[in-house]
Design an enzyme around this catalytic site. Structure first.
Site, short mmCIF file in Angstrom:
data_model
loop_
_atom_site.label_atom_id
_atom_site.label_comp_id
_atom_site.label_asym_id
_atom_site.label_seq_id
_atom_site.Cartn_x
_atom_site.Cartn_y
_atom_site.Cartn_z
N SER A 146 25.96 34.44 34.80
CA SER A 146 26.37 34.82 33.46
C SER A 146 26.12 33.69 32.46
O SER A 146 24.99 33.30 32.24
CB SER A 146 27.84 35.23 33.47
OG SER A 146 28.21 35.76 32.22
N ASP A 303 25.25 37.10 25.79
CA ASP A 303 25.12 35.94 26.68
C ASP A 303 23.96 36.17 27.64
O ASP A 303 23.34 37.25 27.62
CB ASP A 303 26.47 35.65 27.37
CG ASP A 303 26.84 36.66 28.44
OD1 ASP A 303 26.32 37.80 28.40
OD2 ASP A 303 27.67 36.33 29.32
N ASP A 305 23.32 37.07 30.65
CA ASP A 305 23.17 38.28 31.46
C ASP A 305 23.61 39.52 30.68
O ASP A 305 23.76 40.61 31.25
CB ASP A 305 23.92 38.17 32.79
CG ASP A 305 25.43 38.11 32.61
OD1 ASP A 305 25.88 37.58 31.57
OD2 ASP A 305 26.17 38.60 33.48
N ASP A 307 26.32 40.69 29.37
CA ASP A 307 27.54 41.50 29.58
C ASP A 307 28.63 41.13 28.56
O ASP A 307 29.68 41.76 28.53
CB ASP A 307 28.06 41.40 31.02
CG ASP A 307 28.54 40.01 31.41
OD1 ASP A 307 28.27 39.05 30.66
OD2 ASP A 307 29.17 39.88 32.46
N ARG A 308 28.36 40.11 27.72
CA ARG A 308 29.36 39.73 26.73
C ARG A 308 28.68 39.61 25.36
O ARG A 308 27.46 39.46 25.28
CB ARG A 308 30.01 38.39 27.11
CG ARG A 308 30.60 38.44 28.52
CD ARG A 308 31.43 37.24 28.85
NE ARG A 308 30.83 36.03 28.40
CZ ARG A 308 31.51 34.95 28.02
NH1 ARG A 308 32.80 34.95 28.05
NH2 ARG A 308 30.88 33.86 27.63
N GLU A 405 38.55 41.84 27.32
CA GLU A 405 39.20 40.56 27.63
C GLU A 405 38.80 39.58 26.53
O GLU A 405 37.70 39.68 25.97
CB GLU A 405 38.83 40.05 29.02
CG GLU A 405 37.37 39.80 29.26
CD GLU A 405 37.07 39.36 30.70
OE1 GLU A 405 38.00 39.27 31.51
OE2 GLU A 405 35.89 39.11 30.99
N SER A 407 37.73 36.69 26.29
CA SER A 407 36.52 35.86 26.39
C SER A 407 35.27 36.71 26.11
O SER A 407 34.35 36.75 26.91
CB SER A 407 36.45 35.20 27.76
OG SER A 407 36.57 36.17 28.77
N LYS A 419 32.36 44.93 31.69
CA LYS A 419 32.08 44.57 30.30
C LYS A 419 30.58 44.72 30.03
O LYS A 419 29.76 44.52 30.93
CB LYS A 419 32.59 43.18 29.98
CG LYS A 419 32.11 42.08 30.93
CD LYS A 419 32.82 40.78 30.60
CE LYS A 419 32.37 39.64 31.48
NZ LYS A 419 32.99 39.64 32.81
#
Length: 593
Positions: A146, A303, A305, A307-308, A405, A407, A419
C-alpha cells in the site's frame, strides 16, 4: 540457511552468503530465526533475504500454508479457484517485484491443480476482493504494501466473502505455514503461469464489471458531463492512473489531469519523501503546483495501490485546504445519505440504512445518523472489521451506504468490501460538481454539515517507537495508574468519564464493564471519553513501529465557537501526550514527514 541455498533467487541467496562470509552472525540470526506473523490481514515487511522478510521463499511458504488451510476449509477449492493480484512495487537488490511474487503465489497453487485467476497486469487493491466475490473464488491475495516505504512489500489475504481475513483464520494459516516450510516440487516453477491451462486472466472481465457496478453510486451523470470544474489526479507512482481515468469516463466526466511525473509506476517513488498521501500538503506538492497552473480547483490523490484517497481544494485566499480523512468522511456521509433520500423508492425505510466507521474515526456519522434516523455502528480499527460487519448487515437485508476509517480509507456503496480509492475519487468529483452548480465549495459544504450536526474537530498523529517493551510499559502504566488495576480518572486537569481498553476487554461505560467490541489482545488500544465531550484513543499500529493518538472534540450543534473548541482540543492533546505518553521519558520520536 539450507532453504536459502536451495532457492532459485540468486539475489537473496547472495545476501545470505555475504552475511555468512563476513561472519555477521547476529544479523543472520535476526533474519533466519524469526518468522513474519500474520498481522492485519496477512504479511507486511521489508523485501530481502530471511524469514522475517518478504521474498520468494517466504511467499512460497505462505502460499503453501494457504493451500493447506483452504483445502481443509473448502471441499470445492479446486473447482472455485483463487485470485492473485499485484501492485507495482519492486526491489532490484532482492529481485522481489510484486509481479514476480504474484507469479510464485500462482505457481504454488497451479502445481497443486488449483485454478488461479492471475491478473495480467497491476491492479488497484480493491480489484482483488471484488474479483474474489464476482468469480466465487474461495480466497485471494494481493501483493502490495500500500502506502508503506519503498523497501516494503506485503501479502494481503481476502476470504471468499470478499472481505479481508479476520481471526481465527490468520492464526490457523500461520500454523499451516509452519507445518510445511519445505518448498514442494513445482513451487518454484513460475513458468506454470504461462503454460498451465488452469491459469486465467480476469483483468478485462473484472475491470468491465467493476466499472459497470460504479454506475450504482453515480447520481448526476448529465451534470458531470457539463461541469466547468477541472480536476488534477496523482496516482503517487502507483497503479491508480488508468483506473481513475476509466472511472471518470463512467461518471460522464472529462478525464482528470494527471501529474506527469507521478502517473506511471515507479517502485522508487522518486518524487515523494514517503508514498503516503495522508501526510498532507508536503507530499502533494507536485499536484498542487500543477493544479494552480491548470486552473484546477480540486486535487485528488490515490495512494500507490489506489485503495485510499486524499483530496485538496483551492480556497478563495489562494491557499489549499487538504481535507483530513475525518473531514472527507463528513462530506461523504452527507452526500451518500442525501443521494439515498432523493433516489429512494417509496417504501424504502430509513431504519434499514446503515453507515459504519472504525472506533478511532470521527463520530460525525453518529451525529448525522441520530438526526436523520438511520443506524451508525463502530468497529475495531482496520477495514477487515468493517468488511465482515457489512457482510452480516447485507445478509440481514440491511442497506449500507458508506463506511470509512480516518486514515483516508473510504467505501461508498457495497460493490467492494474493502476501502476503495478509485470509486471514492470519482464520488468526490461528482459531489464537487453538484455543489459547484449552487456556487458552494467542498469546504463551505463541510461547514454546513458541521453547523447542522455539530462540529467534530479531530487531530490524529503518531510517535515512532522501535522498542516493543517501552510501548508495553506505556500501556501497562495506564492500566495501573495510581494503584494496581486502576485506570486514570484525570488527564492533567481534564476529568475522564469512561475508559475502554480493547486489549483487555474492559469498558467502564457498560453495565457489566465488558467491551461490546471484540477483544484484540495482540495490539494495544485504550479509549478515554472525557467529561468535556472529547474522545481520545491511544493505540499501536498493526503494520508500523508507531504509537498513534486520535482525539476528537464532539460538539452539539449549538456550540459554534470553533476557536474555543479547537483551543480546548489542543490543550487536551498536550495533556494526553505529557501525562500518558511521556515522550521525553520514553524516548519517543515525534512524527515528522
Amino acid at each position: 540457511i539450507k532453504y536459502f541455498y536451495g532457492q532459485l533467487n540468486p539475489k537473496t541467496k547472495e545476501q545470505i552468503e555475504n552475511l555468512l562470509r563476513n561472519g555477521m552472525n547476529k544479523e543472520l540470526r535476526d533474519r533466519l530465526c524469526c518468522r513474519m506473523t500474520f498481522g492485519t490481514a496477512g504479511l507486511r515487511s521489508a523485501m530481502g533475504a530471511g524469514f522475517c522478510y518478504i521474498n520468494d521463499l517466504t511467499v512460497i511458504q505462505s502460499t503453501q500454508g494457504m493451500y493447506k488451510y483452504l483445502e481443509r476449509c473448502f471441499s470445492d477449492f479446486k473447482q472455485r479457484g483463487f485470485v492473485v493480484g499485484y501492485d507495482t512495487r519492486g526491489q532490484v537488490t532482492s529481485s522481489c517485484s510484486s509481479q514476480r511474487l504474484a507469479k510464485l503465489t500462482a505457481a504454488v497453487l497451479l502445481a497443486k491443480d488449483v485454478p488461479v485467476y492471475l491478473f495480467s497486469r497491476y491492479v488497484p487493491t480493491p480489484f482483488v476482493p471484488y474479483a474474489v466475490q464476482k468469480l466465487k473464488a474461495v480466497a485471494g491475495v494481493m501483493i502490495t504494501a500500500s502506502h508503506n516505504r519503498k523497501e516494503d512489500n506485503g501479502y494481503k489475504v481476502y476470504w471468499e466473502t470478499g472481505a479481508q481475513i479476520t481471526s481465527p483464520h490468520d492464526k490457523e494459516i500461520l500454523k499451516c505455514i509452519e507445518e510445511c516450510v519445505e518448498p514442494w516440487n513445482g513451487s518454484w516453477n513460475d513458468n506454470l503461469v504461462d503454460t498451465s491451462p488452469l491459469k486465467r486472466d480476469p483483468l478485462q472481465d473484472i475491470c468491465r464489471r467493476y466499472m459497470e457496478d460504479l454506475k450504482k453510486i453515480c447520481f448526476y451523470r448529465e451534470l458531470n458531463s457539463k461541469t466547468t470544474l477541472k480536476f488534477v489526479h496523482t496516482s503517487f507512482h502507483g497503479v491508480g492512473h488508468d483506473y481513475v481515468q476509466l472511472a471518470f469516463k463512467v461518471f460522464g466526466f472529462k478525464p482528470p489531469i494527471p501529474v506527469p511525473e507521478q502517473k506511471d509506476p515507479d517502485p522508487d517513488f522518486s518524487t515523494v519523501k514517503c508514498p503516503n498521501p495522508e501526510e498532507g500538503e508536503s507530499v502533494l506538492e507536485l499536484s498542487l503546483r500543477l493544479a494552480e497552473k491548470e486552473n484546477a480547483r480540486i486535487v485528488l490523490a490515490t495512494d500507490p495501490d489506489a485503495d485510499r484517497l486524499a483530496a485538496a481544494e483551492l480556497q478563495e485566499n489562494g491557499c489549499w485546504k487538504v481535507f483530513t480523512g475525518n473531514e472527507l468522511a463528513a462530506l461523504f456521509g452527507w452526500w451518500m445519505f442525501d443521494c439515498w433520500k432523493k433516489n429512494k423508492s417509496r417504501n424504502a425505510d430509513v431504519k434499514n440504512v446503515y453507515m459504519l466507521a472504525t472506533t478511532v474515526s470521527s463520530k460525525i456519522l453518529k451525529a448525522i445518523a441520530l438526526k436523520e434516523g438511520f443506524h451508525f455502528e463502530e468497529t475495531l480499527p482496520g477495514f477487515k472489521w468493517i468488511g465482515s460487519r457489512i457482510i452480516d448487515l447485507l445478509e440481514n437485508g440491511k442497506e449500507v451506504l458508506f463506511a470509512f476509517e480516518e486514515s483516508i480509507g473510504f467505501l461508498c456503496g457495497t460493490s467492494v468490501l474493502d476501502k476503495d480509492g478509485v470509486s471514492a475519487a470519482v464520488v468526490v468529483a461528482e459531489m464537487a460538481s453538484y455543489l459547484e452548480t449552487m456556487n458552494i465549495t467542498l469546504k463551505q459544504q463541510l461547514v454546513k454539515v458541521y453547523e447542522k450536526y455539530g462540529y467534530h474537530i479531530s487531530k490524529t498523529s503518531y510517535f515512532l517507537c522501535y522498542e516493543p517493551p517501552t510501548i508495553k510499559s506505556i500501556f501497562e502504566r495506564l492500566r495501573n495508574f495510581d494503584s494496581p488495576k486502576e485506570y486514570p480518572e484525570f488527564c492533567g486537569t481534564f476529568a475522564i468519564l469512561h475508559v475502554r481498553d480493547i486489549t483487555t476487554g474492559y469498558d467502564s461505560s457498560q453495565p457489566n464493564k465488558k467491551s461490546v467490541l471484540p477483544v484484540s489482545k495482540n495490539s494495544q488500544m485504550i479509549t478515554f471519553t472525557f467529561r468535556n465531550g472529547c474522545v481520545a484513543t491511544l493505540r499501536t499500529s498493526g503494520t508500523e513501529p508507531k504509537i498513534k493518538y486520535y482525539a476528537e472534540m464532539c460538539a452539539s450543534p449549538d456550540q459554534s465557537d470553533t476557536a474555543l473548541l479547537e483551543e480546548e482540543l489542543k490543550k487536551l492533546i498536550d495533556a494526553l501526550i505529557e501525562n500518558f505518553l511521556q515522550p521525553s521519558k520514553n524516548g519517543l520520536i515525534w512524527r515528522s514527514v
